[in-house]
Each structure stands twice: as C-alpha cells, then as structure tokens.
Design an enzyme around this catalytic site. Structure first.
Site, PDB file in Angstrom:
ATOM      1  CG  LEU A   7      38.347 160.352  23.915  1.00  0.00           C
ATOM      2  CD1 LEU A   7      38.872 160.558  25.326  1.00  0.00           C
ATOM      3  CD2 LEU A   7      36.858 160.016  23.940  1.00  0.00           C
TER       4      LEU A   7
ATOM      5  CD  GLU B  22      32.922 153.885  15.296  1.00  0.00           C
ATOM      6  OE1 GLU B  22      32.355 154.838  14.705  1.00  0.00           O
ATOM      7  OE2 GLU B  22      32.621 152.684  15.112  1.00  0.00           O
TER       8      GLU B  22
ATOM      9  CG  ASP C 200      30.501 163.868  13.908  1.00  0.00           C
ATOM     10  OD1 ASP C 200      30.561 165.007  13.401  1.00  0.00           O
ATOM     11  OD2 ASP C 200      31.487 163.092  13.949  1.00  0.00           O
TER      12      ASP C 200
ATOM     13  CD1 TRP D 219      28.226 158.999   4.282  1.00  0.00           C
ATOM     14  CD2 TRP D 219      29.276 158.460   6.164  1.00  0.00           C
ATOM     15  NE1 TRP D 219      27.266 158.792   5.243  1.00  0.00           N
ATOM     16  CE2 TRP D 219      27.891 158.452   6.414  1.00  0.00           C
ATOM     17  CE3 TRP D 219      30.141 158.149   7.204  1.00  0.00           C
ATOM     18  CZ2 TRP D 219      27.353 158.155   7.658  1.00  0.00           C
ATOM     19  CZ3 TRP D 219      29.608 157.847   8.442  1.00  0.00           C
ATOM     20  CH2 TRP D 219      28.237 157.851   8.656  1.00  0.00           C
TER      21      TRP D 219
ATOM     22  CD  GLU E  53      32.832 123.580  27.623  1.00  0.00           C
ATOM     23  OE1 GLU E  53      33.941 123.880  28.095  1.00  0.00           O
ATOM     24  OE2 GLU E  53      31.913 124.424  27.460  1.00  0.00           O
TER      25      GLU E  53
END
Length: 382
Positions: free
Chosen positions: A317, A312, A212, A182, A57
């Site tokens: 988990l 990720e 990783d 990948w 606003e």
C-alpha cells in the site's frame, strides 16, 4: 524584504506554541491562537477548542471578561483570519466587533472559501484597523505549517498525507518471516503516537490488519480525541474480530467489493460499528480483482473533513500511494541495527534511471531515544 509587523515582537512571541495546544482537539477546525493586548498592557489568550466549541477569539474574550477587564480598543492578534460565516459556531469577526476591539493583527488569511478575506473585510467595514503579516514572517510560516492539513483540504480538496515508516538502518521494516515488533525503541514508538494524535485519521491496509492485527489508536501519549481509523480493503476481508474495530473511535473501510457478493461481510463489519464505503477503481484486466481508487478515496476523506492523514501500512500500500503521487510527507524512524533481507519500505520500481525515483526534500533529522527520526517532503514530479 519582509514587512515589519505592526506591533512589538514580544506581542507575537509564543503564539505558535499556544496554537499547538489545539492539536488533537480542534479537528476538523484549524489550530488557532488569539491574544488580546489591552491598553494598559495586560494579556488575555485563548486557542481553538473542540469542534462546535468556542474558537480562539472567543476564548480570549471570555478570559478578559472573567477578569472583569474591558476589551474596548484592545489589539487582538490571531494566527488565522477570524471566520466570517455561521458554521458550528457564530462568526468570530462579529464577536471581535461586538466587543469593541480596535485593532486586529492577522498572521494568515483563511483559505476556507467561506472566509478567504471576508473576515478581514467585515472587520475593516466596522471601522477596525486590520493588519496582515507578511507571508514570510515566522508566525505566518508557523501557522501554515501547523495547519498544513487544513490548507491542503481547502486548497487541494484532499488531506495532507504523512507516511510513517520504521526500519533498520539497511531499510528492513520486517524480517522475512514477518516479525517487525519492535525494530525501533520505546521513545520512537511514543513519538509515533504523538504524530497519530496530530492526525484526523490513521490509515492502513488489509495486509497489515491481517498480519499485525494493530489497534491504531493513540495510547502512548495523552489524547483528548482518537483519530478515525481507515482501512483500505479492496475485497472486504477485514476479520470482524480485528482489534482495529474495537473502541475507541470510528472505523471507515474503503472497498471495491461487489455489494451483493459481500453482503454477509458488510453486515458483520457494520455490526462491529465499522462504516463500509464503496470506492472501486476502474476495471482491471479480465479476471483481476478490482482495487480501491486511492485518489478518489483521498477526495472522499477531504469531504469527510479529514485534514491530516497518517499512514501506517505495509510496503504494498505504501508503494501504491507513492506511485500515485498521493504522499506529501515521509516520517521515517531508523533503528541502529542491520537486519539484512526482509520487507522494504515501499514497493516501487524497478526503475531504469535514477531520475525515475521519488525525490524527497529533507525537513529535519532528530534523534529520538536510540533511533533517528527523518522528516521529508515528497517533491512534486516534473
């Protein structure tokens, strides 16, 4: 039947896209857009800036002021109820009142208990006409979807949890030897970074950190701010040299490790700038190591103003979060290849009946480069 909006449809067009410009900028505040329509039909717009900066606003009012245009008697359209409390900034409803706005159209009422209708009431008490769109109106739906994390934090006292996964068409997230980079292509990875940028925080587990060594920052898309990086590390085994601890952005490590026994590890991680947060779950069987209380962690993250949590992590988990009913949305990238045996998406089950599985409701399916992105909501358990 939906109620017709109290203005021409073109006045509302594009406000959702304007509010989206606050993604990655306004956290922990909601993403809001405001459009002022003057009596002669001129438009002035604004969206929420960084926390502590002007709200939508005020940005729209400043735009009109910079053009030397009076806003007396104008119509203001806002995608979320103007705030009525003193937070990092003064109340936006007071700014509209003091500017002499004559009509305010609100897409959605603010779920923040400090507002929750008080902004609308204050505007009406000042003699300003206020209309609220029907909840089924496309702009109202779009505003809620854009602020799903803010609504979750205010209404459920926990973030909106989005789990990102990347897998082959047969569900492998890594080869048996652990290789995973990948599986999906560059376009999918760039799209995944856009979702990271949307989140307040990115979460992973100690298994992923050790295997990783990810950075978990936003690199493949422009970023005005970096999300907080969160690690679930029950025994406090995060290596001080891990890349996730490097700048930019803060790092929070949730642990169940005994403070005295882990003093050296804590000191080493704190020396790297990480904040170690104790969050032990209930005692396990004799001889077992304590685990982080994931539900308590979510509540703590909400208290730390995390709206959207982007996960990720590895299959262990992921499985724990899904089993405990802590995941709201799945973001799955599928690559056009078959990899055979390997790590799966999440360690859940085994189940004895199909009905025991975790049900999902598809939102959309979108090609991203050579891959496919599937978005789905996790259905509440009966």
């Amino acid at each position: 039947m939906p109620i017709a909006p109290p203005c021409p449809p073109e006045w509302l067009a594009g406000l959702d896209a304007l509010a989206e410009r606050a993604i990655g900028l306004s956290e922990p505040n909601p993403r809001v857009a405001c459009r002022l329509i003057t009596r002669d039909g001129r438009w002035f717009e604004g969206h929420t800036q960084h926390a502590g900066g002007p709200h939508a606003e005020v940005m729209a009012l400043r735009s009109a002021q910079a053009a030397g245009v009076s806003v007396q008697g104008t119509t203001a359209i806002v995608t979320l109820e103007p705030c009525s409390h003193h937070g990092r900034t003064p109340p936006c409803c007071d700014a509209l009142i003091n500017a002499g706005v004559g009509h305010v159209i609100v897409a959605l009422q603010d779920p923040n208990p400090q507002v929750a209708g008080r902004g609308i009431a204050r505007l009406r008490d000042a003699g300003i006409r206020v209309d609220v769109l029907d909840p089924t109106h496309p702009l109202a739906l779009a505003s809620r979807a854009l602020n799903v994390g803010f609504f979750s934090r205010m209404e459920r006292q926990r973030p909106w949890v989005r789990m990102k996964l990347a897998a082959s068409l047969d569900g492998a997230t890594a080869l048996p030897n652990g290789v995973s980079q990948w599986i999906t292509g560059e376009a999918a990875r760039r799209d995944g970074h856009a979702w990271r940028h949307r989140a307040t925080a990115v979460l992973t587990g100690i298994g992923t950190v050790r295997s990783d060594d990810p950075r978990l920052d936003v690199r493949l898309v422009p970023a005005s701010r970096q999300p907080v990086r969160v690690i679930v590390d029950s025994r406090l085994e995060t290596p001080p040299q891990a890349r996730v601890l490097q700048p930019p952005g803060p790092v929070w490590i949730y642990t169940a490790a005994d403070a005295a026994r882990s003093a050296a590890a804590r000191a080493a991680l704190q020396a790297q700038g990480a904040q170690v947060i104790d969050c032990p779950g209930p005692p396990k069987a004799a001889g077992g190591s304590p685990k982080v209380d994931l539900a308590a962690m979510m509540r703590d993250l909400a208290q730390r103003e995390v709206n959207e949590l982007h996960v990720e992590a590895g299959h262990q988990l992921n499985g724990s979060l899904l089993r405990e009913g802590l995941v709201d949305e799945v973001l799955l990238y599928l690559a056009p290849r078959l990899l055979g045996p390997g790590a799966g998406l999440a360690q859940i089950g085994p189940f004895e009946a199909l009905a025991q599985g975790i049900a999902l409701s598809f939102i959309d399916l979108t090609p991203v480069g050579d891959d496919v992105r599937i978005r789905a909501h996790v259905c509440p358990r009966p």
